[in-house]
Design an enzyme around this catalytic site. Structure first.
Site, PDB file in Angstrom:
ATOM      1  CG  HIS A   8     -12.325  -3.068 -43.454  1.00  0.00           C
ATOM      2  ND1 HIS A   8     -11.716  -1.936 -43.131  1.00  0.00           N
ATOM      3  CD2 HIS A   8     -13.195  -3.555 -43.018  1.00  0.00           C
ATOM      4  CE1 HIS A   8     -12.118  -1.984 -41.898  1.00  0.00           C
ATOM      5  NE2 HIS A   8     -13.335  -2.839 -42.112  1.00  0.00           N
ATOM      6  CE1 TYR A  37     -15.033  -8.167 -39.214  1.00  0.00           C
ATOM      7  CE2 TYR A  37     -12.997  -7.782 -39.537  1.00  0.00           C
ATOM      8  CZ  TYR A  37     -14.166  -7.834 -39.573  1.00  0.00           C
ATOM      9  OH  TYR A  37     -14.121  -6.237 -39.131  1.00  0.00           O
ATOM     10  CG  ASN A  49     -12.890   0.976 -37.934  1.00  0.00           C
ATOM     11  OD1 ASN A  49     -12.258  -0.163 -38.829  1.00  0.00           O
ATOM     12  ND2 ASN A  49     -14.059  -0.160 -37.733  1.00  0.00           N
TER      13      ASN A  49
END
Length: 496
Positions: free
Chosen positions: A56, A339, A129
């Site tokens: 990303h 993350y 997404n």
């Protein structure tokens, strides 16, 4: 310089007069080491690029507002859904997944759809997404998959061989590959695509009842895609097409809107459903679990500075708020770790103090120090828990119900519950096994160390610790009390 002009200064606020010529020894002489401004400008320039996201990397973002339109209190106690008409500020970042920062916006790729809700119970990051499924169902496969989407280690080029080799060896990818290879793999910018939380999450209501949930953002602009040929042409004409389209539409007041809808499944339904409801490669058919209206998300503000807001934005599926929870979705479980770890590497351990990531409401914890700590660092307050000095408490009203896994219940278990709370027998046995000299040394060392306790809570702390020594061995407790000149009769009467 007129009175309204701003002085040119260093980053530390010191004004300086020369910003174009380096200080030299004579007009044609060498540059002097003492030209600090030169060093500051060059050193800062060398550090202007932070590590790009592993995935990303290229994205666009905007601020907006989420407004509740329907009551879903039967499913969740989350405060942002508390009442119809309630508004919550959001930041939404779109992105391509596999490309680098300089890649084209119209590459065939899934698109990231990450929403940060700034709620009064903390920031909720719904990180998904533009597709309801993904290529994998186990996080152990993720790094292998992403390697196939990046560059071949020999050619340093993208490789169809790597991609299709991996997909052919992992048939679980077929659902997502089918979507990717359709025109949905090349959406017309970001405004004309849906967004999905993708994972299965849980909603918890005021009765502490859990439902499984899928989140869907349905675009009001209508679905619109490029054909493969159109996408290729746009890569040459304007590789930043999606960024430009989003930015200019908001600047013109044409604010893009998405309707948030949910699918809900009971725990009982999940036990017997024909597919694993926590499998990220599967959808829940709408015929079985219809969409339920929740509210609208409108983007209405472009960030004033791309780097400060879009590039430094950090989203983590681990960040859920009261009334929203996780599920046994294996990919989700893997992302809970990866993350935040990625953000600490890329932005530093205090990345949540960056304005775009900062919770606008109260934040109380015991995390201290680290690079770029800019919020006062807790001042003089304690940096450990529990303690005897502050009034920060763990509010049990936010506790989720245990997660029934069939063979066991995932929950927070008291490490000192009945049967696990004998902290005294073995220390007492150890004391009683010691020689007379060893006992005296132990008592002397304890008394010497505890005599250093200071402050208004001294008596509380000393008495609390004395109780532990007494429970281990009465003789030990008596000896420590005597060594600290504590009159036990007075002490007992005062606390009886």
């Amino acid at each position: 310089m007129n009175n309204d002009s701003k002085k040119l200064t260093t980053a530390s606020g010191i004004p300086y007069a020369e910003n174009e010529n380096s200080m030299t020894a004579g007009a044609r002489g060498p540059i002097l080491l003492q030209d600090f401004i030169l060093h500051e400008k060059m050193a800062h320039f060398n550090r202007e690029r932070i590590p790009e996201r592993v995935v990303h990397a290229k994205g666009s973002g905007a601020y907006g507002v989420f407004k509740v339109s329907h009551d879903i209190s039967a499913y969740t106690r989350a405060k942002l859904f508390g009442e119809i008409g309630k508004e919550t500020k959001v930041f939404l970042r779109f992105s391509t997944v596999g490309g680098e920062k300089g890649s084209a916006d119209t590459e065939r790729d899934p698109r990231g759809f990450a929403v940060k809700f700034y709620t009064e119970d903390g920031n909720w990051d719904l990180v998904g997404n533009n597709t309801p499924v993904f290529f994998l169902k186990d996080p152990k496969k993720f790094s292998d998959f992403i390697h196939t989407q990046k560059r071949d280690p020999y050619t340093n080029s993208k490789s169809a061989t790597m991609m299709w080799d991996f997909w052919s060896l992992n048939p679980e990818s077929l659902h997502q590959v089918t979507i990717l290879m359709s025109d949905r793999g090349t959406p017309y910018g970001y405004r004309h695509m849906d967004g999905f939380g993708s994972h299965t999450f849980s909603l918890i209501n005021s009765a502490n009842e859990r439902h499984w949930v899928k989140f869907h953002f349905k675009t009001r602009q209508g679905i619109k895609n490029f054909t493969d040929q159109e996408a290729a042409e746009m890569r040459g004409k304007n590789p930043d097409f999606a960024q430009h389209d989003l930015l200019t539409s908001i600047d013109k007041g044409e604010f893009p809107v998405w309707d948030l809808k949910i699918q809900v499944m009971t725990e009982e339904e999940a036990k017997n459903y024909r597919w694993n409801p926590f499998d990220l490669t599967k959808v829940w058919p709408h015929g079985d679990f219809p969409l339920i209206d929740v509210g609208t998300l409108t983007l209405n503000e472009n960030p004033a500075n791309y780097f400060a807001h879009v590039e430094q934005a950090a989203f983590a599926p681990a960040h859920v708020v009261d009334g929203v929870g996780y599920s046994p979705d294996k990919m989700l479980q893997g992302r809970l770790l990866s993350y935040p770890d990625a953000h600490r590497y890329r932005l530093g351990s205090n990345y949540e103090q960056i304005p775009v990531n900062r919770c606008p409401f109260a934040v109380n914890n015991y995390e201290r120090d680290g690079q770029m700590r800019v919020d006062g660092n807790g001042g003089s307050s304690p940096n450990y828990f529990p303690n005897s000095f502050d009034d920060i408490v763990a509010d049990q009203s936010y506790k989720e119900p245990g997660l029934d896994l069939g063979h066991a219940v995932a929950d927070w278990y008291d490490r000192n519950a009945e049967g696990e709370n004998d902290h005294y027998s073995q220390p007492g046995d150890l004391y009683r096994l010691m020689s007379q000299q060893a006992r005296q040394d132990l008592i002397s060392n304890i008394v010497h160390s505890m005599s250093g306790i200071e402050g208004p809570k001294k008596e509380t702390i000393v008495n609390r610790q004395l109780c532990h020594w007494f429970r281990a061995d009465v003789g030990l407790g008596m000896a420590v009390a005597k060594g600290m000149n504590i009159d036990l009769d007075i002490n007992m009467n005062a606390h009886s």
